[in-house]
Design a protein around this motif. Structure first.
Motif, PDB file in Angstrom:
ATOM      1  N   HIS A  68      -9.055   3.333   1.090  1.00 47.62           N
ATOM      2  CA  HIS A  68      -8.506   2.258   0.881  1.00 47.62           C
ATOM      3  C   HIS A  68      -8.955   1.103   1.919  1.00 47.62           C
ATOM      4  O   HIS A  68      -9.291   0.622   2.776  1.00 47.62           O
ATOM      5  CB  HIS A  68      -7.380   2.552   1.581  1.00 47.62           C
ATOM      6  CG  HIS A  68      -5.892   1.572   0.852  1.00 47.62           C
ATOM      7  ND1 HIS A  68      -5.667   0.062   1.970  1.00 47.62           N
ATOM      8  CD2 HIS A  68      -5.724   0.573   0.092  1.00 47.62           C
ATOM      9  CE1 HIS A  68      -4.816  -0.794   1.046  1.00 47.62           C
ATOM     10  NE2 HIS A  68      -4.516   0.190  -0.237  1.00 47.62           N
TER      11      HIS A  68
ATOM     12  N   TRP B  90       0.981   4.106  -2.720  1.00 46.07           N
ATOM     13  CA  TRP B  90       0.477   5.623  -2.466  1.00 46.07           C
ATOM     14  C   TRP B  90       0.776   5.950  -3.328  1.00 46.07           C
ATOM     15  O   TRP B  90       1.580   7.125  -3.415  1.00 46.07           O
ATOM     16  CB  TRP B  90       0.602   5.458  -0.792  1.00 46.07           C
ATOM     17  CG  TRP B  90      -0.136   7.233  -0.965  1.00 46.07           C
ATOM     18  CD1 TRP B  90      -1.375   7.372  -0.460  1.00 46.07           C
ATOM     19  CD2 TRP B  90       0.964   8.076  -0.041  1.00 46.07           C
ATOM     20  NE1 TRP B  90      -1.194   8.294   0.433  1.00 46.07           N
ATOM     21  CE2 TRP B  90      -0.196   9.132   0.537  1.00 46.07           C
ATOM     22  CE3 TRP B  90       2.086   8.283  -0.938  1.00 46.07           C
ATOM     23  CZ2 TRP B  90       0.077  10.376   0.689  1.00 46.07           C
ATOM     24  CZ3 TRP B  90       3.116   9.350  -0.641  1.00 46.07           C
ATOM     25  CH2 TRP B  90       1.950  10.678   0.485  1.00 46.07           C
TER      26      TRP B  90
ATOM     27  N   ASP C 259      -7.024   8.581  -0.653  1.00 44.83           N
ATOM     28  CA  ASP C 259      -6.624   7.201  -0.406  1.00 44.83           C
ATOM     29  C   ASP C 259      -6.736   6.488   1.071  1.00 44.83           C
ATOM     30  O   ASP C 259      -7.279   5.281   0.841  1.00 44.83           O
ATOM     31  CB  ASP C 259      -5.318   7.660  -0.652  1.00 44.83           C
ATOM     32  CG  ASP C 259      -4.469   5.844  -0.254  1.00 44.83           C
ATOM     33  OD1 ASP C 259      -4.382   4.721  -1.774  1.00 44.83           O
ATOM     34  OD2 ASP C 259      -3.781   5.544   0.451  1.00 44.83           O
TER      35      ASP C 259
ATOM     36  N   TRP D 166       1.153  -1.173  -0.177  1.00 44.07           N
ATOM     37  CA  TRP D 166      -0.188  -0.028  -0.325  1.00 44.07           C
ATOM     38  C   TRP D 166       0.647   1.390  -0.076  1.00 44.07           C
ATOM     39  O   TRP D 166       0.380   2.084  -0.988  1.00 44.07           O
ATOM     40  CB  TRP D 166      -1.074   0.245   1.605  1.00 44.07           C
ATOM     41  CG  TRP D 166      -1.952   1.700   1.083  1.00 44.07           C
ATOM     42  CD1 TRP D 166      -2.193   2.002   0.503  1.00 44.07           C
ATOM     43  CD2 TRP D 166      -1.991   1.553   2.674  1.00 44.07           C
ATOM     44  NE1 TRP D 166      -2.797   3.046   1.315  1.00 44.07           N
ATOM     45  CE2 TRP D 166      -3.245   2.463   2.217  1.00 44.07           C
ATOM     46  CE3 TRP D 166      -2.486   0.361   4.135  1.00 44.07           C
ATOM     47  CZ2 TRP D 166      -4.332   3.024   3.141  1.00 44.07           C
ATOM     48  CZ3 TRP D 166      -3.444   1.144   4.880  1.00 44.07           C
ATOM     49  CH2 TRP D 166      -4.443   2.722   4.260  1.00 44.07           C
ATOM     50  N   THR D 167       2.000   1.369   0.951  1.00 47.54           N
ATOM     51  CA  THR D 167       2.813   2.402   0.411  1.00 47.54           C
ATOM     52  C   THR D 167       3.635   3.185  -0.386  1.00 47.54           C
ATOM     53  O   THR D 167       3.520   3.943  -0.813  1.00 47.54           O
ATOM     54  CB  THR D 167       3.902   2.043   2.363  1.00 47.54           C
ATOM     55  OG1 THR D 167       3.455   2.064   3.241  1.00 47.54           O
ATOM     56  CG2 THR D 167       4.934   3.549   1.991  1.00 47.54           C
TER      57      THR D 167
ATOM     58  N   HIS E 174      -4.977  13.528  -1.542  1.00 50.88           N
ATOM     59  CA  HIS E 174      -4.259  12.399  -1.751  1.00 50.88           C
ATOM     60  C   HIS E 174      -4.732  11.228  -0.331  1.00 50.88           C
ATOM     61  O   HIS E 174      -5.012  10.548  -0.639  1.00 50.88           O
ATOM     62  CB  HIS E 174      -2.969  12.360  -2.017  1.00 50.88           C
ATOM     63  CG  HIS E 174      -2.322  11.292  -2.987  1.00 50.88           C
ATOM     64  ND1 HIS E 174      -3.659  10.507  -4.404  1.00 50.88           N
ATOM     65  CD2 HIS E 174      -1.860   9.831  -2.578  1.00 50.88           C
ATOM     66  CE1 HIS E 174      -2.418   8.877  -4.060  1.00 50.88           C
ATOM     67  NE2 HIS E 174      -1.804   9.505  -2.987  1.00 50.88           N
TER      68      HIS E 174
END
Length: 209
Positions: free
Chosen positions: A101, A69, A97, A65-66, A93
């Motif tokens: 998410h 992103w 997100d 995910w990081t 953002h």
């Protein structure tokens, strides 16, 4: 990649996709390895082969995910002509997100209940450092082109990260639009402190409409 390697990669992806869905639906603590076994029909031993344990699997998903992103925001950066505009877009953002998410709730739960005793402190710290390095690079770029006053970009990145992280826990019960306005306001306050900015850049207003 040979057939065995391809099969192993496909198995790992299947485990990760099922676990992401389950963590999103049930949270971190309420999702068990047995749940993942049931969802994938993959043995517990095979899951442990690819991921050491439940926490290892969860952190793999958070790391993924990081990276996503960062890549997604990098793609957005080209729309903006100044670092100020990029930083307003950054918090937008961040909120968009976070609200959409599937791992947001489980991640907040994990950090609130498991972080202090986690044996993966170094791994988690590296993820946090990635965000800090990214913020620091933006700040240094703004200082270099004269948008921001010269200062310690490293310290400012820590302040920014602390602000965003703190608001994440405070805003998780807010409606999306309310949270978005909160984050924008916070970024305006932050930018005012390092630039004297008194209002949102025109490009950011246009993007928000």
């Amino acid at each position: 990649m040979n057939k065995k390697q391809l099969s192993s990669q496909q198995t790992k992806l299947k485990i990760a996709n099922a676990a992401r869905t389950l963590f999103g639906q049930k949270g971190y603590a309420s999702t068990s390895i047995e749940d993942i076994v049931s969802a994938t029909q993959i043995s517990k031993g095979n899951i442990y082969y690819h991921f050491k344990n439940k926490e290892g699997l969860f952190l793999y998903l958070v790391e993924e995910w990081t990276r996503d992103w960062t890549e997604q925001f990098q793609a957005k950066k080209a729309r903006y002509h100044t670092v100020k505009e990029q930083m307003i877009a950054l918090v937008e953002h961040f909120v968009m997100d976070g609200f959409h998410h599937p791992l947001t709730r489980a991640t907040n739960e994990f950090y609130a209940t498991q972080l202090i005793t986690s044996p993966n402190q170094d791994r988690i710290e590296e993820m946090m450092q990635m965000y800090l390095r990214y913020y620091e690079e933006l700040l240094e770029e703004g200082m270099k082109n004269g948008e921001f006053k010269h200062d310690d970009a490293r310290l400012l990145s820590i302040i920014l990260e602390g602000m965003l992280t703190g608001m994440e826990f405070s805003s998780n019960r807010m409606a999306f639009q309310e949270a978005l306005e909160l984050y924008r306001k916070a970024m305006y306050v932050f930018l005012y402190g390092i630039t004297g900015l008194t209002g949102p850049p025109a490009a950011a207003e246009a993007e928000s409409d």
